[in-house]
Scaffold this motif. Structure first.
Motif, PDB file in Angstrom:
ATOM      1  N   SER A 228       0.967  -1.086   0.058  1.00 56.48           N
ATOM      2  CA  SER A 228      -0.154   0.262  -0.043  1.00 56.48           C
ATOM      3  C   SER A 228       0.812   1.407  -0.016  1.00 56.48           C
ATOM      4  O   SER A 228       0.333   2.282  -0.651  1.00 56.48           O
ATOM      5  CB  SER A 228      -0.795   0.110   1.214  1.00 56.48           C
ATOM      6  OG  SER A 228      -1.739  -0.854   0.929  1.00 56.48           O
ATOM      7  N   ILE A 229       2.018   1.329   0.852  1.00 55.45           N
ATOM      8  CA  ILE A 229       2.945   2.189   0.657  1.00 55.45           C
ATOM      9  C   ILE A 229       3.677   2.501  -0.592  1.00 55.45           C
ATOM     10  O   ILE A 229       3.906   3.558  -1.013  1.00 55.45           O
ATOM     11  CB  ILE A 229       3.862   2.297   2.229  1.00 55.45           C
ATOM     12  CG1 ILE A 229       3.233   2.010   2.841  1.00 55.45           C
ATOM     13  CG2 ILE A 229       4.895   2.968   1.852  1.00 55.45           C
ATOM     14  CD1 ILE A 229       3.947   1.711   4.457  1.00 55.45           C
ATOM     15  N   ALA A 230       4.161   1.146  -1.084  1.00 53.59           N
ATOM     16  CA  ALA A 230       4.876   1.369  -2.308  1.00 53.59           C
ATOM     17  C   ALA A 230       4.152   1.994  -3.395  1.00 53.59           C
ATOM     18  O   ALA A 230       4.398   2.479  -4.428  1.00 53.59           O
ATOM     19  CB  ALA A 230       5.396  -0.179  -2.595  1.00 53.59           C
ATOM     20  N   PHE A 231       2.781   1.498  -3.375  1.00 57.40           N
ATOM     21  CA  PHE A 231       2.091   2.291  -4.345  1.00 57.40           C
ATOM     22  C   PHE A 231       1.086   3.570  -4.286  1.00 57.40           C
ATOM     23  O   PHE A 231       0.261   3.747  -5.023  1.00 57.40           O
ATOM     24  CB  PHE A 231       0.716   0.902  -4.816  1.00 57.40           C
ATOM     25  CG  PHE A 231       1.594  -0.296  -5.702  1.00 57.40           C
ATOM     26  CD1 PHE A 231       1.925  -0.102  -7.116  1.00 57.40           C
ATOM     27  CD2 PHE A 231       1.494  -1.310  -4.950  1.00 57.40           C
ATOM     28  CE1 PHE A 231       2.347  -1.098  -7.564  1.00 57.40           C
ATOM     29  CE2 PHE A 231       2.274  -2.467  -5.538  1.00 57.40           C
ATOM     30  CZ  PHE A 231       2.513  -2.278  -7.109  1.00 57.40           C
ATOM     31  N   GLY A 232       1.533   4.171  -3.105  1.00 61.53           N
ATOM     32  CA  GLY A 232       1.081   5.433  -2.850  1.00 61.53           C
ATOM     33  C   GLY A 232      -0.205   5.364  -2.328  1.00 61.53           C
ATOM     34  O   GLY A 232      -0.780   6.452  -2.187  1.00 61.53           O
ATOM     35  N   LEU A 233      -0.908   4.434  -1.773  1.00 63.47           N
ATOM     36  CA  LEU A 233      -2.091   4.345  -0.969  1.00 63.47           C
ATOM     37  C   LEU A 233      -1.898   4.845   0.219  1.00 63.47           C
ATOM     38  O   LEU A 233      -2.774   5.257   0.935  1.00 63.47           O
ATOM     39  CB  LEU A 233      -2.831   2.946  -1.027  1.00 63.47           C
ATOM     40  CG  LEU A 233      -2.875   2.132  -2.647  1.00 63.47           C
ATOM     41  CD1 LEU A 233      -3.266   0.960  -2.460  1.00 63.47           C
ATOM     42  CD2 LEU A 233      -3.967   3.241  -3.421  1.00 63.47           C
ATOM     43  N   ILE A 234      -0.770   4.739   0.949  1.00 60.49           N
ATOM     44  CA  ILE A 234      -0.583   5.241   2.133  1.00 60.49           C
ATOM     45  C   ILE A 234       0.787   6.195   2.215  1.00 60.49           C
ATOM     46  O   ILE A 234       1.704   5.702   1.560  1.00 60.49           O
ATOM     47  CB  ILE A 234      -0.226   4.255   3.099  1.00 60.49           C
ATOM     48  CG1 ILE A 234      -1.261   3.331   3.428  1.00 60.49           C
ATOM     49  CG2 ILE A 234       0.236   4.748   4.643  1.00 60.49           C
ATOM     50  CD1 ILE A 234      -1.030   1.943   4.417  1.00 60.49           C
ATOM     51  N   ASP A 235       0.674   7.367   2.516  1.00 59.14           N
ATOM     52  CA  ASP A 235       1.864   8.357   2.582  1.00 59.14           C
ATOM     53  C   ASP A 235       1.821   8.992   4.107  1.00 59.14           C
ATOM     54  O   ASP A 235       1.118   9.053   5.099  1.00 59.14           O
ATOM     55  CB  ASP A 235       1.858   9.294   1.711  1.00 59.14           C
ATOM     56  CG  ASP A 235       0.476   9.872   1.250  1.00 59.14           C
ATOM     57  OD1 ASP A 235      -0.137  10.127   2.482  1.00 59.14           O
ATOM     58  OD2 ASP A 235      -0.107  10.365   0.268  1.00 59.14           O
TER      59      ASP A 235
END
Length: 235
Positions: A228-235
């Motif tokens: 999720s972080i790698a695909f920008g869903l969490i930042d």
């Protein structure tokens, strides 16, 4: 005159092998319990910075003042350290004995693939665990050059997010989860077999299904936050 094919030495060796298998099964189940709890905690990252950091702090204050600050974490670390020492010791002793005991080409071919995967997959996981502890617990270094600084190491959520924004970090994690899936799939099944829970064809099939289900649940749960972080869903 009654005879037996088991010598006292053979009986002792067999008993020791059973003890080693029990040690491996019990320590393995300890890890499964820990992984389920750890997976649940990691999923807190989906709730955002406040929720994740609150969870991280709660782990350090849990059962205080009965325990000192961070006391529960140290108990868990000691139990896990003892378990990993016992697990690795049992694994290498059993692998060594299995190699000596193979007398036919058929037996060697039948067990070679699983044995090699469990052996080298386990070694890879051991190296990953050391790296994981150094990264998130002992040294706390952000591999993200754009987000360096002392503040990030004091903020668990920021450290996790910054780490998995780095592609090679995410790749290492994904590879470790693939190794973990294969290890758990076979290991959970083997533990049930060692504990005598596969005494019938139905129980045998159920044990395999449980091994697959536990492995899938844990690995998918662990992969959700970093991907999720790698695909920008969490930042």
């Amino acid at each position: 005159m009654p005879t037996t094919t088991l010598t006292p030495r053979g009986t002792t060796a067999r008993g020791t092998t059973i003890a080693l298998k029990l040690l491996m099964a019990v320590t393995g189940l300890v890890f499964v319990g820990y992984l389920l709890l750890h997976m649940y905690g990691n999923l807190k990252a989906l709730t955002g910075e406040e929720g994740f950091n609150e969870y991280a702090e709660h782990l350090r204050t849990f059962l205080t003042p009965m325990l000192p600050y961070g006391g529960l974490l140290w108990i868990v670390r000691v139990v896990l350290l003892l378990s990993i020492v016992g697990h690795v010791y049992a694994a290498f002793k059993l692998w060594s004995r299995a190699g000596e005991a193979r007398r036919t080409k058929y037996a060697a071919v039948k067990t070679a693939a699983t044995s090699k995967w469990m052996r080298w997959g386990g070694v890879f996981l051991l190296v990953f665990i050391v790296w994981h502890l150094l990264h998130f617990t002992i040294i706390k270094i952000s591999p993200n050059s754009e987000k360096q600084g002392s503040n990030i190491t004091q903020n668990p959520y920021e450290l996790v997010v910054a780490s998995f924004q780095v592609p090679w970090m995410t790749l290492i994690y994904v590879l470790a989860m693939i190794a973990l899936f294969m290890h758990l799939k076979h290991g959970v099944y083997s533990a049930q077999q060692t504990l005598g829970w596969t005494g019938s064809p139905k129980a045998h099939a159920r044990a395999k299904t449980i091994g697959l289900a536990v492995a899938a649940l844990i690995v998918v749960g662990f992969l959700i936050p970093p991907l999720s972080i790698a695909f920008g869903l969490i930042d």
